[in-house]
Design a protein around this motif. Structure first.
Motif, PDB file in Angstrom:
ATOM      1  N   PHE A 289     -14.829   1.799   6.782  1.00 48.54           N
ATOM      2  CA  PHE A 289     -13.596   2.034   5.151  1.00 48.54           C
ATOM      3  C   PHE A 289     -14.219   1.474   4.466  1.00 48.54           C
ATOM      4  O   PHE A 289     -13.064   1.111   3.799  1.00 48.54           O
ATOM      5  N   PRO A 290     -14.895   0.463   4.055  1.00 50.60           N
ATOM      6  CA  PRO A 290     -14.538  -0.958   3.088  1.00 50.60           C
ATOM      7  C   PRO A 290     -14.888  -0.106   1.611  1.00 50.60           C
ATOM      8  O   PRO A 290     -13.620  -1.061   0.798  1.00 50.60           O
ATOM      9  N   LYS A 291     -15.275   0.884   1.318  1.00 50.59           N
ATOM     10  CA  LYS A 291     -14.722   1.252   0.342  1.00 50.59           C
ATOM     11  C   LYS A 291     -13.765   2.395  -0.147  1.00 50.59           C
ATOM     12  O   LYS A 291     -13.987   2.722  -1.656  1.00 50.59           O
ATOM     13  N   ALA A 292     -13.309   2.557   0.907  1.00 51.24           N
ATOM     14  CA  ALA A 292     -12.172   2.991   0.748  1.00 51.24           C
ATOM     15  C   ALA A 292     -10.908   2.854  -1.027  1.00 51.24           C
ATOM     16  O   ALA A 292     -10.757   1.567  -0.358  1.00 51.24           O
ATOM     17  N   GLU A 293     -10.501   4.013  -1.157  1.00 48.59           N
ATOM     18  CA  GLU A 293      -9.610   3.073  -2.317  1.00 48.59           C
ATOM     19  C   GLU A 293      -7.559   3.212  -1.916  1.00 48.59           C
ATOM     20  O   GLU A 293      -7.293   4.731  -1.302  1.00 48.59           O
ATOM     21  N   VAL A 294      -7.139   1.859  -1.753  1.00 48.32           N
ATOM     22  CA  VAL A 294      -5.730   1.679  -1.363  1.00 48.32           C
ATOM     23  C   VAL A 294      -5.066   1.938  -2.461  1.00 48.32           C
ATOM     24  O   VAL A 294      -5.056   1.228  -3.704  1.00 48.32           O
ATOM     25  N   LEU A 295      -4.179   2.994  -2.516  1.00 45.65           N
ATOM     26  CA  LEU A 295      -3.440   2.956  -4.272  1.00 45.65           C
ATOM     27  C   LEU A 295      -2.365   1.731  -3.923  1.00 45.65           C
ATOM     28  O   LEU A 295      -1.497   1.837  -2.883  1.00 45.65           O
ATOM     29  N   THR A 296      -2.179   1.085  -4.950  1.00 48.69           N
ATOM     30  CA  THR A 296      -1.562  -0.347  -4.402  1.00 48.69           C
ATOM     31  C   THR A 296       0.151   0.196  -5.078  1.00 48.69           C
ATOM     32  O   THR A 296      -0.635  -0.505  -6.571  1.00 48.69           O
ATOM     33  N   LEU A 297       1.084  -0.549  -4.550  1.00 51.61           N
ATOM     34  CA  LEU A 297       2.069  -1.094  -5.755  1.00 51.61           C
ATOM     35  C   LEU A 297       1.432  -2.584  -6.017  1.00 51.61           C
ATOM     36  O   LEU A 297       2.506  -3.553  -4.793  1.00 51.61           O
ATOM     37  N   ILE A 298       2.061  -2.994  -6.904  1.00 48.89           N
ATOM     38  CA  ILE A 298       2.023  -4.372  -7.014  1.00 48.89           C
ATOM     39  C   ILE A 298       3.471  -5.199  -8.594  1.00 48.89           C
ATOM     40  O   ILE A 298       3.522  -4.292  -9.548  1.00 48.89           O
ATOM     41  N   PRO A 299       4.133  -5.722  -7.789  1.00 52.36           N
ATOM     42  CA  PRO A 299       4.966  -6.401  -9.152  1.00 52.36           C
ATOM     43  C   PRO A 299       4.457  -6.907  -9.887  1.00 52.36           C
ATOM     44  O   PRO A 299       4.104  -8.151  -9.537  1.00 52.36           O
TER      45      PRO A 299
ATOM     46  N   PRO B  98       0.825  -0.659  -0.413  1.00 50.78           N
ATOM     47  CA  PRO B  98      -0.181  -0.235   0.152  1.00 50.78           C
ATOM     48  C   PRO B  98       0.994   1.051  -0.194  1.00 50.78           C
ATOM     49  O   PRO B  98       1.754   1.055   0.361  1.00 50.78           O
ATOM     50  N   LEU B  99       0.642   2.077  -0.971  1.00 47.75           N
ATOM     51  CA  LEU B  99       1.374   3.382  -0.979  1.00 47.75           C
ATOM     52  C   LEU B  99       0.291   4.450  -0.343  1.00 47.75           C
ATOM     53  O   LEU B  99       0.836   4.711   0.566  1.00 47.75           O
ATOM     54  N   ARG B 100      -0.443   4.603  -0.356  1.00 52.99           N
ATOM     55  CA  ARG B 100      -1.522   5.955   0.252  1.00 52.99           C
ATOM     56  C   ARG B 100      -3.341   4.957   0.118  1.00 52.99           C
ATOM     57  O   ARG B 100      -3.519   4.241  -0.579  1.00 52.99           O
ATOM     58  N   ASP B 101      -4.275   6.301   0.464  1.00 52.78           N
ATOM     59  CA  ASP B 101      -5.601   6.105   0.720  1.00 52.78           C
ATOM     60  C   ASP B 101      -5.902   7.295   0.463  1.00 52.78           C
ATOM     61  O   ASP B 101      -5.488   7.850   0.443  1.00 52.78           O
TER      62      ASP B 101
END
Length: 231
Positions: free
Chosen positions: A152-162, A3-6
């Motif tokens: 906060f189930p619908k909050a968006e999480v900016l996610t880093l994926i390799p 996770p990078l941020r929400d």
């Protein structure tokens, strides 16, 4: 998945979350100042050693400066390495501020420490005779994640994926990101019951039961602490 941020703003300054992060960093810097032998002794005193809590250790602990029950709290501020610390603090930085915003500073601190204690007891229950120290903020932070996925189930999480040699980012709903994390921890927790030499704390690895237990207790205690009350 990292996770990078929400995208979940807060209405307060999360002083308690910042304070917990600073406390963990300060303790880790102290750990770095110790020799290997001193660090081992420090873990013996301040980390949770299941057999010491159960009073079943082959060699009894002598002259401990901290009562064994206190290690349920002190162990939450110890870490086994830089990546262990960095990963925990990243999750706390992203998800902790919103729970502190909902509960308020004092309730949030009590909630955080309580989740950490219950998570540690969950791990202890499944490895009562282990001589391996259990340490880290993971159990308490898992409690924060359990409360977050409810509130906060619908909050968006900016996610880093390799993806092989490449990195990409995607926005995932919190219920998917944290739900996947919990299922993973629960799976490894159950697997560790049948494969203690390969998975889990018995091999000196990860205390998966503490993660899964902390998450469940966080989801249970969050509403009791006022997670849904309007501030």
């Amino acid at each position: 998945m990292v996770p990078l941020r929400d995208n979940n703003p807060t209405t307060i300054t999360p002083f308690v979350t910042y304070g917990i992060i600073i406390a963990n960093i300060v303790v880790f810097l102290y750990q770095l100042s110790l020799t290997p032998q001193q660090l081992q002794e420090f873990f013996r005193i301040a980390a949770l050693v299941p057999c010491q809590l159960s009073t079943t250790c082959p060699i009894a602990s002598e002259n401990s400066l901290i009562p064994e029950w206190m290690t349920l709290i002190t162990s939450q501020f110890l870490h086994g390495g830089f990546l262990h610390l960095a990963g925990n603090m990243l999750f706390l930085w992203i998800f902790g501020n919103n729970i502190e915003d909902r509960l308020g500073h004092v309730k949030y601190l009590i909630f955080y420490l309580t989740c950490g204690v219950l998570a540690a007891l969950t791990q202890w229950f499944f490895s009562q005779n282990s001589t391996i120290p259990s340490l880290g903020a993971s159990g308490a932070i898992a409690g924060v994640l359990g409360a977050y996925i409810l509130r906060f189930p619908k909050a968006e999480v900016l996610t880093l994926i390799p993806l092989g040699c490449f990195l990409t980012t995607v926005r995932l709903p919190a219920f998917f990101f944290l739900g996947f994390w919990f299922v993973q921890q629960a799976f490894y927790s159950i697997a560790s019951l049948q494969a203690r030499t390969n998975v889990g704390m018995e091999s000196g690895g990860i205390a998966y039961w503490a993660h899964a237990g902390g998450f469940v207790f966080g989801a249970i205690l969050g509403p009791l602490f006022g997670l849904y009350k309007r501030r």
